[in-house]
Design an enzyme around this catalytic site. Structure first.
Site, PDB file in Angstrom:
ATOM      1  CG  HIS A 177      -2.149  -0.789   1.058  1.00  0.00           C
ATOM      2  ND1 HIS A 177      -3.305  -0.314   0.491  1.00  0.00           N
ATOM      3  CD2 HIS A 177      -2.390  -2.073   1.366  1.00  0.00           C
ATOM      4  CE1 HIS A 177      -4.212  -1.272   0.476  1.00  0.00           C
ATOM      5  NE2 HIS A 177      -3.678  -2.359   1.000  1.00  0.00           N
ATOM      6  CE  LYS A 210     -14.102   6.692  -0.468  1.00  0.00           C
ATOM      7  NZ  LYS A 210     -13.514   7.074   0.846  1.00  0.00           N
ATOM      8  CE  LYS A 266      -6.876  13.924  -0.575  1.00  0.00           C
ATOM      9  NZ  LYS A 266      -6.857  12.673  -1.306  1.00  0.00           N
ATOM     10  NE  ARG A 267      -4.845   9.980   9.261  1.00  0.00           N
ATOM     11  CZ  ARG A 267      -4.719   9.306  10.398  1.00  0.00           C
ATOM     12  NH1 ARG A 267      -5.719   8.521  10.819  1.00  0.00           N
ATOM     13  NH2 ARG A 267      -3.643   9.393  11.129  1.00  0.00           N
ATOM     14  CB  THR A 292     -10.462   5.039  -2.501  1.00  0.00           C
ATOM     15  OG1 THR A 292     -10.238   5.348  -1.121  1.00  0.00           O
ATOM     16  CG2 THR A 292      -9.710   3.770  -2.887  1.00  0.00           C
ATOM     17  CE  LYS A 295      -3.376  10.869   2.481  1.00  0.00           C
ATOM     18  NZ  LYS A 295      -4.224  10.222   1.458  1.00  0.00           N
TER      19      LYS A 295
HETATM   20  C1  LIG Z   1     -12.213   7.188   1.198  1.00  0.00           C
HETATM   21  C2  LIG Z   1     -11.787   7.548   2.544  1.00  0.00           C
HETATM   22  C3  LIG Z   1     -10.438   7.762   2.819  1.00  0.00           C
HETATM   23  C4  LIG Z   1      -9.373   7.707   1.749  1.00  0.00           C
HETATM   24  O1  LIG Z   1      -9.288   8.972   1.137  1.00  0.00           O
HETATM   25  P1  LIG Z   1      -8.054   9.373   0.182  1.00  0.00           P
HETATM   26  O2  LIG Z   1      -8.478  10.686  -0.369  1.00  0.00           O
HETATM   27  O3  LIG Z   1      -7.997   8.314  -0.873  1.00  0.00           O
HETATM   28  O4  LIG Z   1      -6.858   9.435   1.027  1.00  0.00           O
HETATM   29  C5  LIG Z   1     -10.070   8.113   4.110  1.00  0.00           C
HETATM   30  N1  LIG Z   1     -10.988   8.232   5.087  1.00  0.00           N
HETATM   31  C6  LIG Z   1     -12.303   8.053   4.860  1.00  0.00           C
HETATM   32  C7  LIG Z   1     -13.265   8.226   5.973  1.00  0.00           C
HETATM   33  C8  LIG Z   1     -12.747   7.700   3.586  1.00  0.00           C
HETATM   34  O5  LIG Z   1     -14.062   7.507   3.375  1.00  0.00           O
END
Ligand SMILES: *Cc1c(COP(=O)(O)O)cnc(C)c1O
Length: 833
Positions: free
Chosen positions: A377, A680, A568-569, A676, A574
């Site tokens: 990952h 979304k 995101k985190r 991901t 990022k």
């Molecule tokens: C989808 C999701 C992530 C991953 O987000 P990235 O933008 O791909 O880092 C992290 N936390 C939650 C709650 C999510 O739904």
């Protein structure tokens, strides 16, 4: 093809509205079931019941509808002797389950009506369910999406993980700073799980290894652990789309073998008598909140071995019950390791086969390798797990012996094939030498697997030239790519019922089963009336989010503005910092010339920082300090707002994503494995501004260059810059905005109470800008202005939005899981359609 839509359900929403409206006897039956649960399972009468009581009663009644299907699925798997998939993951970031279960069972309208008859609002109950936050971010959310897809595709699968008493911390923002509080998802019970107190396994730690001589001058190794902890099973049924198949998520909870030392207790040492219990149960107490930061703690290793050991023994027991012989394991079992956290499975399976089932070493190794596969990952060097040899030796002495032996054989083979290549030997060794010897879990996982995959095309390619460069020379055929995906049930049907309804009307209701039907939108991409209907749906979602922002933050935002979202985190790679700097530059430019035809924006941030990650926490503080200044400035009142929404989790993501116009995916190229969140938002019709990183590359290929805003250095260019020098000063000097922005931050414009607050951030940018924020700033600014221009031509905007949604089918986790099933697991899939 269009569909009749029930007028009653139209305003209430719910994907069920694209399905036939509920029969009244179904409603009556569910109503009776809820009353019965409320009375006999919750022990309350309707007049005294709180929302939480009604939620529990509804969840129990829903669970009843799942259980028969669950038993049928499990029986079928047994009777057909099917191969099973075991997905081992230290994280499952599930979120809430009520709407998920009701959607997949097609019961949403039935339950809404049944509760309505009782004067209870289903949408209010939805809000009282706590999130199951047993994960940090993308990796854990992927595991949850995969569970949904495996059930949907009728794959016989188990998820295995840990039932943490406390999931990811609750984030509170106080004076702009992140504070962490314990999360309490179990405090009112968990109606979805079944405790299985009779299903438990002893997990050993420490002790010694005895070599018992056998008659044939060989030795049998017997491990005598110094400590035993019980792993107790808790099962949650996971129901696939349309309820065709139900799988099990089995989470382990730690229980002390002896709850207390009665002698000590009776002698008055009430605390000491419980010490062993506390030590044992600490294992499943909290999720490790580390997100790609070094977590060299003994408890973490204990967690990893605890759940891996229990899971392997559980699946071995099931396999032997069904098939009688361990030798058929690779034909009937596929074990997928989600990252290296369960990598000790390689040594544990060898131990079980050799020490407990008396197999020859070579045969055990063949079985192990054909059974296990591993998903990588991350390429971040600090996130590649290694454990100090002395710790391994103390905690898992037999495993350490096995790892040494595996390594000796492995290095012997390498030496035979590549004589005199010492650099190769030391790089593929399971043991890292120098500065204290450590076991490399990535190498162990690689060596013990027949398949090693990355999670996006670029990431899988980079694996071959970076982390697993030398392993790739040895075993090129083992490496492959499986680009991540998301479940459309949660991220479209449940999160965005308005859009779902419109898509089902436009593409036909079959689109819920087969998302490739979304391509029917392509010829309609320029249809003005479709634009208007999409805009109305988005508007409604943005009004709802604006209300949430007002309620939680007391900030008023205009739903007509462009909602620019980065959720995101919080991590330096990022690059939330890049977004904040652009926000400051935009603020300065708007203030200087407020009459220009700016696209009004709401910058929305959300995300948690690892508790010990100081730079990331300072980035959160900066976002909040900038928000305060911008939101208080009347000059930009209608042009710019900045919002940092606290406590990002799955439920908050479900509220934000349907309201996003612009999706920020701006990581330093080469550093985001897949992402991901990008999928979304694109599925829900947001346009992406992003770098050529992770799955952004593949999103660009699917939606076309004209419908995505790509900017910045490529992964190759990043590598080149880092090698030849980053030249922060040059980038700043050349930029029309960046110098001024940095000066503003450094002179305390956003921190008048503490001028130097953000020095650690600005110094990093000026002198060691590893994440290349300064290098990419101008390209990012320009891309944002191209976004403004598109926004100001509404038809062009909506055409791009439609093209995005229309081409996202490939990013369904059903596609990803179909590929795992075919290429790695060798199990059949049965699509709903
Ligand atoms: C989808 C999701 C992530 C991953 O987000 P990235 O933008 O791909 O880092 C992290 N936390 C939650 C709650 C999510 O739904």
């Amino acid at each position: 093809m269009t569909m009749e839509v029930d007028a009653n359900t139209l305003e209430k929403g719910g994907a069920a509205s694209v399905m036939p409206s509920p029969a009244s006897d179904d409603v009556a039956r569910f109503r009776a079931a809820v009353i019965a649960k409320l009375t006999y399972a919750v022990g309350k009468n309707p007049a005294a019941a709180s929302d939480r009581d009604w939620f529990l009663a509804t969840a129990f009644a829903t669970r009843d509808r799942i259980v028969d299907r669950w038993i049928t699925s499990t029986r079928q798997t047994y009777s057909e002797g099917r191969k099973r998939v075991y997905y081992l993951s230290l994280e499952f970031l599930i979120g809430r389950l009520l709407f998920d279960a009701l959607t997949n069972l097609e019961l949403l309208d039935t339950v809404r009506h049944a509760l309505g008859d009782l004067g209870v609002d289903l949408d209010r109950l939805r809000q009282v369910e706590p999130d199951a936050a047993l994960g940090n971010g993308g990796l854990g959310r992927l595991a949850a999406c995969f569970m949904d897809s495996m059930a949907t595709l009728s794959i016989a699968a188990y998820g295995y993980g840990i039932r943490y008493d406390h999931g990811l911390f609750r984030q509170v923002i106080k004076n702009g700073w992140q504070q962490e509080y314990p999360e309490e998802w179990l405090s009112f019970g968990n109606p979805w799980e079944f405790e299985r107190p009779e299903v438990f396994y002893d997990v050993g730690f420490g002790g010694s290894v005895e070599a018992v001589p056998l008659s044939n001058d060989r030795k049998k190794h017997v491990w005598h652990p110094g400590e035993r902890v019980e792993a107790v099973a808790y099962d949650t049924p996971i129901c696939g789309w349309r309820g065709r198949h139900v799988n099990t998520l089995r989470l382990w909870s730690a229980r002390a073998a002896d709850p207390l030392r009665l002698d000590a207790f009776n002698q008055g040492d009430h605390v000491g008598a419980l010490a062993d219990q506390v030590r044992a149960e600490a294992i499943s107490k909290v999720l490790y909140p580390s997100d790609a930061t070094p977590a060299g703690q003994e408890l973490r290793l204990r967690q990893e071995y605890f759940f891996t050991c229990a899971s392997l023994h559980d699946l071995m027991r099931r396999h032997i019950d069904s098939f009688g012989d361990v030798r058929s394991l690779p034909d009937k079992v596929a074990i997928q390791l989600n990252d290296t956290h369960p990598a000790i499975a390689v040594a544990e399976l060898m131990r079980v086969l050799v020490d407990e089932h008396d197999l020859e070493w070579d045969e055990a190794w063949d079985i192990t390798r054909r059974t296990i596969s591993y998903t990588n990952h991350t390429l971040l060097p600090e996130a590649l797990e290694t454990w100090p040899v002395p710790l391994m030796e103390r905690l898992l002495p037999r495993h350490m012996q096995i790892i040494y032996l595996l390594n000796a054989v492995h290095l012997g083979e390498v030496r035979a094939k590549f004589p005199d290549d010492d650099a190769l030997l030391s790089s593929v060794s399971l043991i890292e030498e120098g500065g204290g010897r450590r076991v490399r879990m990535g190498n162990l996982a690689f060596l013990g697997s027949h398949s090693i995959n990355g999670v996006a095309a670029l990431h899988s390619e980079l694996m071959k030239t970076t982390v697993f460069k030398d392993f790739y020379r040895l075993y090129p055929e083992r490496m492959n790519n499986k680009t991540n995906g998301i479940t459309f049930r949660r991220w479209l049907i449940e999160a965005n019922p308005g859009l779902t309804r419109l898509l089902a009307e436009t593409c036909g209701p079959g689109v819920l089963d087969d998302p490739t039907l979304l391509e029917k939108l392509v010829p309609m991409a320029e249809d003005r009336s479709l634009h208007e209907r999409l805009a109305a749906v988005r508007r409604q979602n943005k009004v709802a989010l604006a209300r949430l922002i007002r309620d939680r933050m007391e900030i008023k935002v205009n739903p007509g503005a462009l909602f620019d979202v980065q959720i995101k985190r919080i991590h330096e790679y990022k690059r939330q910092l890049l977004n904040i700097l652009e926000t400051i530059a935009l603020y300065e430019a708007m203030r200087a010339n407020p009459a220009k035809n700016w696209a009004p924006r709401v910058k929305i941030f959300s995300g948690k920082a690892a508790a010990s990650y100081h730079q990331a926490k300072l980035i959160i503080k900066l976002a909040n300090d900038v928000a305060r200044v911008v939101n208080d400035d009347p000059t930009v009142k209608d042009l710019l707002k900045v919002v940092f929404l606290p406590n990002y989790n799955v439920s908050l993501a479900e509220a934000i994503i349907p309201a996003a116009d612009l999706s920020e995916q701006i990581s330093t190229a080469g550093m985001e494995a897949s992402g991901t969140g990008n999928m979304k938002m694109a599925l829900n019709g947001a346009l992406t501004i992003g770098t050529l990183d992770g799955a952004n590359v593949e999103i660009k290929e699917h939606v076309g260059d004209a419908n995505i805003f790509i900017f910045g250095l490529t992964a190759d260019e990043v590598e080149e810059r880092r090698r030849t020098g980053i030249d922060e000063a040059g980038s700043i000097a050349r930029s029309p905005h960046l110098g001024e922005v940095l000066d503003a931050v450094e002179s305390g414009v956003f921190s008048p109470d503490e001028r130097d607050r953000f020095r650690p951030l600005t110094d990093a940018l000026r002198y060691h800008d590893y994440f290349l924020v300064t290098s990419d700033f101008d390209a990012y600014w320009d891309a944002q202005r191209a976004v403004d221009a598109r926004w100001n031509k509404k038809d062009a905007w909506w055409t791009s939005s439609i093209i995005n949604t229309a081409n996202m089918a490939w990013f369904s986790s059903d596609r990803t899981i179909s590929e795992y099933a075919k290429d790695i697991w060798d199990v059949p899939v049965k699509p709903v359609r």
